[in-house]
Scaffold this motif. Structure first.
Motif, PDB file in Angstrom:
ATOM      1  N   GLN A 169       0.802  -1.223   0.000  1.00 21.26           N
ATOM      2  CA  GLN A 169       0.000   0.000   0.000  1.00 21.26           C
ATOM      3  C   GLN A 169       0.833   1.271   0.000  1.00 21.26           C
ATOM      4  OE1 GLN A 169      -3.009  -0.455  -0.579  1.00 21.26           O
ATOM      5  NE2 GLN A 169      -3.395  -2.545   0.079  1.00 21.26           N
ATOM      6  N   TRP A 195      -8.714   5.495   0.345  1.00 15.42           N
ATOM      7  CA  TRP A 195      -8.556   4.059   0.099  1.00 15.42           C
ATOM      8  C   TRP A 195      -8.674   3.237   1.381  1.00 15.42           C
ATOM      9  CZ3 TRP A 195      -4.323   1.616   2.372  1.00 15.42           C
ATOM     10  CH2 TRP A 195      -3.238   2.415   2.741  1.00 15.42           C
ATOM     11  N   ARG A 212     -12.396   2.610   1.231  1.00 17.30           N
ATOM     12  CA  ARG A 212     -12.762   1.849   0.034  1.00 17.30           C
ATOM     13  C   ARG A 212     -12.307   0.394   0.132  1.00 17.30           C
ATOM     14  NH1 ARG A 212     -10.470   6.116  -2.875  1.00 17.30           N
ATOM     15  NH2 ARG A 212      -8.931   4.654  -3.693  1.00 17.30           N
ATOM     16  N   LYS A 213     -11.146   0.171   0.735  1.00 15.88           N
ATOM     17  CA  LYS A 213     -10.618  -1.186   0.870  1.00 15.88           C
ATOM     18  C   LYS A 213     -10.992  -1.820   2.202  1.00 15.88           C
ATOM     19  CE  LYS A 213      -6.746  -0.424  -2.283  1.00 15.88           C
ATOM     20  NZ  LYS A 213      -5.275  -0.543  -2.507  1.00 15.88           N
ATOM     21  N   HIS A 214     -11.856  -1.155   2.946  1.00 19.72           N
ATOM     22  CA  HIS A 214     -12.385  -1.688   4.205  1.00 19.72           C
ATOM     23  C   HIS A 214     -11.245  -2.027   5.166  1.00 19.72           C
ATOM     24  CE1 HIS A 214     -16.041  -2.820   6.257  1.00 19.72           C
ATOM     25  NE2 HIS A 214     -15.469  -3.926   6.700  1.00 19.72           N
ATOM     26  N   ILE A 215     -10.296  -1.105   5.278  1.00 19.76           N
ATOM     27  CA  ILE A 215      -9.161  -1.280   6.186  1.00 19.76           C
ATOM     28  C   ILE A 215      -9.392  -0.531   7.494  1.00 19.76           C
ATOM     29  CG2 ILE A 215      -6.702  -0.764   6.522  1.00 19.76           C
ATOM     30  CD1 ILE A 215      -6.344  -1.219   3.494  1.00 19.76           C
ATOM     31  N   ASP A 247     -10.415  -3.065  10.462  1.00 18.83           N
ATOM     32  CA  ASP A 247     -11.056  -4.305  10.043  1.00 18.83           C
ATOM     33  C   ASP A 247     -10.670  -5.444  10.997  1.00 18.83           C
ATOM     34  OD1 ASP A 247     -12.056  -6.525   8.787  1.00 18.83           O
ATOM     35  OD2 ASP A 247     -11.136  -6.129   6.842  1.00 18.83           O
ATOM     36  N   GLU A 294     -16.793  -9.774   0.565  1.00 18.52           N
ATOM     37  CA  GLU A 294     -16.094  -9.042  -0.492  1.00 18.52           C
ATOM     38  C   GLU A 294     -14.606  -9.375  -0.509  1.00 18.52           C
ATOM     39  OE1 GLU A 294     -16.360  -7.036  -3.824  1.00 18.52           O
ATOM     40  OE2 GLU A 294     -18.069  -7.229  -2.466  1.00 18.52           O
ATOM     41  N   ASN A 295     -14.102  -9.643  -1.716  1.00  7.71           N
ATOM     42  CA  ASN A 295     -12.683  -9.921  -1.962  1.00  7.71           C
ATOM     43  C   ASN A 295     -12.177 -11.201  -1.295  1.00  7.71           C
ATOM     44  OD1 ASN A 295     -12.306  -7.515  -3.509  1.00  7.71           O
ATOM     45  ND2 ASN A 295     -12.199  -6.358  -1.599  1.00  7.71           N
TER      46      ASN A 295
END
Length: 441
Positions: free
Chosen positions: A54, A136, A139-142, A162, A289-290
């Motif tokens: 990242q 992000w 958006r990336k659920h971090i 998360d 998701e993912n």
């Protein structure tokens, strides 16, 4: 000390210096503070992977570690504050809240503002942008801010990381979610293999298409650039009478492609209260998701059934649920399998978005013959008056029905201490299964 613990220790030490510097500036014991660069080992630990993948800014990395503090070093904040306020007292500027069980400080957006920006308005606004829904992190659920009551400052929300990241960092792996109100899906698996499942050849060839998609999807979307042109994920409908192998096929697909399979409990998803069904679905798809899971909606008619004409408010909201579900299914990048007894029961709006529709018919006599041979334990001696071809031709049973008969027969011969099956006992067991299904032999 292993590399993961070493990197975490370095990160917490670095954050402690940053917080101590911010406190020194606030209380006037130092004019300015410049944080040193983080010293970490570039190895296989999650923290090293995160930094390499990242490439977070120092501010972004500080926010992540800040959110991890209650999970890793719950006394850290109190110890640093006590150096300046040994007698305790209110420290509004630092932010933070108390939890129901946690005795330390749970950091909030205000905590992040104090540490990273102090009273510098421009820097405070920059921190708020990092914690916005456009960043992000969200958006990336971090990492995100817990929603607050209407009218309260957004930055007073708790910093949430998360839970899967916490698991990855603390125990080294992400465990499967537990079935419950927050996750209305059950992990399912099987010890059986493809050769144990008897399907119509046309059905099996279509199943192989799904298997191929799972294996080659990444190449298609990423290496071949098709991700710009087609929607992610794969959506299929399995339809046919109960007991014809729909659930077993889903489990075998997962087993042979390395994907976890979760069967959705629709009784916990569908709610009579307005908005609750959408909320339950959101929790489910957000968690999935993912992950590249296979989501198996058994008896899907309850959720994917045909929409009705709008006669009252209930019909209106039911149709809104369908529209919401369409949106979430199309956006999901894993495999979704709907199972139904009748193809005609599924709403046309879903059917149009399916890549494949696969029929699971009742097994034909030759397939039933094969199922009988594969299902009966070899420890049971079969009497000469049992002709499996005749039994298969005479009795129309599904694979699950044949398994039920076999199960009953096996228990019966064990109870009688006679490992021999004769035609009379078999016919009685078949009769029992027909009665259970509401049919007459």
């Amino acid at each position: 000390m292993d590399s993961n613990a070493s990197n975490l220790q370095s990160a917490l030490g670095w954050l402690a210096e940053v917080i101590a510097g911010a406190l020194d500036v606030h209380f006037g014991t130092a004019p300015i503070f410049d944080a040193k660069a983080l010293d970490y080992h570039d190895d296989g630990s999650w923290l090293a992977w995160f930094i390499r993948r990242q490439q977070p800014t120092p501010e972004e990395f500080c926010l992540l570690v800040l959110a991890l503090v209650p999970h890793l070093a719950p006394a850290l904040f109190n110890k640093l504050i006590a150096a300046h306020l040994p007698d305790g007292g209110e420290f509004t500027e630092f932010g933070g809240i108390k939890g129901a069980n946690h005795r330390g400080i749970l950091p909030t957006g205000e905590t992040a503002l104090f540490i990273l920006a102090g009273e510098d308005l421009e820097r405070r606004l920059a921190v708020q942008r990092i914690l916005s829904s456009d960043h992000w992190f969200a958006r990336k659920h971090i990492l995100w801010l817990e929603p607050v009551r209407e009218g309260e400052p957004v930055m007073s929300g708790r910093l949430i990381v998360d839970p899967e990241i916490v698991e990855e960092i603390t125990i080294g792996q992400v465990t499967r979610p537990s079935f419950g109100a927050d996750f209305p899906a059950e992990y399912i698996e099987t010890k059986m293999d493809w050769e144990d499942l008897v399907l119509h050849q046309g059905t099996l060839s279509q199943i192989r298409e799904i298997e191929s998609w799972i294996k080659h999807n990444d190449t298609l979307l990423n290496d071949w650039g098709m991700g710009k042109k087609i929607k992610p994920g794969y959506r299929a409908l399995f339809y046919g009478p109960p007991g014809t192998g729909k659930t077993m096929t889903a489990m075998l697909l997962g087993k042979h492609t390395g994907k976890d399979v979760f069967r959705i409990d629709l009784s916990r998803v569908v709610s009579k209260y307005i908005g609750e069904t959408e909320k339950n679905l959101s929790r489910l798809f957000d968690k999935a998701e993912n992950k590249n899971w296979i989501l198996f909606f058994d008896e899907a008619d309850a959720l994917f059934g045909k929409r009705t004409d709008i006669r009252d408010a209930h019909d209106k909201y039911a149709n809104q649920e369908v529209a919401f579900l369409l949106q979430r299914i199309e956006a999901y990048n894993g495999v979704v399998i709907l199972a139904s007894n009748q193809r005609a029961n599924i709403d046309d709006a879903f059917v149009r978005r399916l890549q494949t529709i696969i029929q699971f018919p009742m097994p034909r006599p030759e397939e039933r013959y094969e199922i009988w041979l594969k299902t009966f334990p070899s420890q049971i001696a079969i009497a000469d008056d049992i002709d499996w071809r005749h039994i298969a031709a005479r009795h129309e049973l599904s694979g699950a029905g044949i398994l039920n008969v076999t199960h009953f027969c096996a228990i019966d011969v064990l109870a009688k201490q006679s490992l021999r099956m004769d035609l009379k006992g078999l016919e009685a067991a078949i009769q029992r299964e027909f009665v259970k299904e509401g049919r007459i032999l």
